[in-house]
Design a protein around this motif. Structure first.
Motif, mmCIF file in Angstrom:
data_model
loop_
_atom_site.group_PDB
_atom_site.id
_atom_site.type_symbol
_atom_site.label_atom_id
_atom_site.label_comp_id
_atom_site.label_asym_id
_atom_site.label_seq_id
_atom_site.Cartn_x
_atom_site.Cartn_y
_atom_site.Cartn_z
ATOM 1 N N TYR A 1 -35.949 28.957 24.040
ATOM 2 C CA TYR A 1 -34.669 29.419 23.513
ATOM 3 C C TYR A 1 -33.678 28.273 23.676
ATOM 4 O O TYR A 1 -33.498 27.763 24.770
ATOM 5 N N THR B 1 -31.062 40.918 29.440
ATOM 6 C CA THR B 1 -30.882 40.066 28.250
ATOM 7 C C THR B 1 -31.985 39.017 28.124
ATOM 8 O O THR B 1 -32.202 38.478 27.048
ATOM 9 N N ASP C 1 -25.550 31.375 20.098
ATOM 10 C CA ASP C 1 -26.398 31.946 21.142
ATOM 11 C C ASP C 1 -27.676 31.126 21.259
ATOM 12 O O ASP C 1 -27.997 30.316 20.389
ATOM 13 N N ARG D 1 -31.470 30.632 20.780
ATOM 14 C CA ARG D 1 -32.340 31.220 19.763
ATOM 15 C C ARG D 1 -33.761 30.673 19.858
ATOM 16 O O ARG D 1 -33.975 29.503 20.176
ATOM 17 N N TYR D 2 -34.694 31.570 19.536
ATOM 18 C CA TYR D 2 -36.107 31.229 19.382
ATOM 19 C C TYR D 2 -36.637 32.126 18.267
ATOM 20 O O TYR D 2 -36.610 33.357 18.391
ATOM 21 N N GLN D 3 -37.077 31.533 17.182
ATOM 22 C CA GLN D 3 -37.496 32.273 15.995
ATOM 23 C C GLN D 3 -36.396 33.270 15.622
ATOM 24 O O GLN D 3 -35.269 32.863 15.404
ATOM 25 N N SER D 4 -36.707 34.562 15.544
ATOM 26 C CA SER D 4 -35.676 35.545 15.180
ATOM 27 C C SER D 4 -35.042 36.219 16.408
ATOM 28 O O SER D 4 -34.263 37.149 16.262
ATOM 29 N N TYR D 5 -35.359 35.752 17.595
ATOM 30 C CA TYR D 5 -34.853 36.349 18.836
ATOM 31 C C TYR D 5 -33.669 35.544 19.365
ATOM 32 O O TYR D 5 -33.551 34.353 19.108
ATOM 33 N N SER D 6 -32.803 36.215 20.114
ATOM 34 C CA SER D 6 -31.663 35.489 20.682
ATOM 35 C C SER D 6 -31.283 36.050 22.048
ATOM 36 O O SER D 6 -31.576 37.201 22.378
ATOM 37 N N ILE D 7 -30.629 35.198 22.814
ATOM 38 C CA ILE D 7 -30.065 35.533 24.118
ATOM 39 C C ILE D 7 -28.604 35.095 24.056
ATOM 40 O O ILE D 7 -28.317 33.966 23.638
ATOM 41 N N GLN E 1 -37.163 38.949 26.613
ATOM 42 C CA GLN E 1 -37.442 38.578 25.231
ATOM 43 C C GLN E 1 -38.845 37.987 25.163
ATOM 44 O O GLN E 1 -39.406 37.589 26.184
ATOM 45 N N PRO E 2 -39.417 37.878 23.976
ATOM 46 C CA PRO E 2 -40.719 37.214 23.848
ATOM 47 C C PRO E 2 -40.640 35.776 24.371
ATOM 48 O O PRO E 2 -39.594 35.123 24.276
#
Length: 161
Positions: free
Chosen positions: A150, A142, A83, A85-91, A145-146
């Motif tokens: 990503y 979706t 997926d 990803r950026y730091q602990s976030y995902s799309i 996110q912050p």
């Protein structure tokens, strides 16, 4: 969402040999039959407005150059390694669609972690062409996110027969 910017960067890798010879009964007859795939750059989808988050964004990008010898049936597959990803976030990678636009009409596909054919054909002459791809972030919840970059890696592979 005021003032937030979401930047999607898709890094690209190539799988397979740079040149591949077909496996034919009389290989000496086809010694010059080659296929080549070159990555020309990495696309980046940017979201900067409420409309972008809601409706998505589209980018046309000259991502690949292909070289195919006369008479070869060829195909190019793509898959996302993970997926976005950026730091602990995902799309989910499936929130991004890809479509080959330069060699006839091709259906749009949504990224997955398994190979999907993005382009294919029969080289009726020596083919050396840039293959533009259309990338589309579908928008919607979706993407709420912050802000950040990503990224995912796209793996392109090719074959010729």
């Amino acid at each position: 969402m005021n003032g937030r910017i979401l930047l999607l960067v898709l890094s690209l890798l190539v799988a397979g040999p740079v040149m591949a010879q077909p496996s034919l009964p009389d290989e000496s007859k086809y010694a010059n039959s080659l296929i080549g795939l070159t990555i020309l750059g990495s696309p980046a989808l940017g979201m900067s407005s409420v409309s972008d988050y809601t409706n998505g964004v589209t980018l046309n990008h000259n991502t690949l150059q292909i070289n195919v010898s006369l008479g070869l049936t060829w195909s190019i597959q793509v898959r996302a390694l993970d997926d976005l990803r950026y730091q602990s976030y995902s799309i989910p990678a499936s929130s991004i669609a890809v479509q080959a636009t330069g060699l006839g009409s091709r259906p749009e596909i949504f990224l997955r972690t398994t190979n999907q054919t993005v382009a294919s054909g029969l080289a009726t002459s020596l083919l050396s062409a840039i293959l533009p791809l259309r990338y589309r972030a579908i928008g919607g919840s979706t993407f709420l996110q912050p802000a950040g970059s990503y990224t995912t890696t796209l793996l392109f592979s090719f074959s010729a027969q």
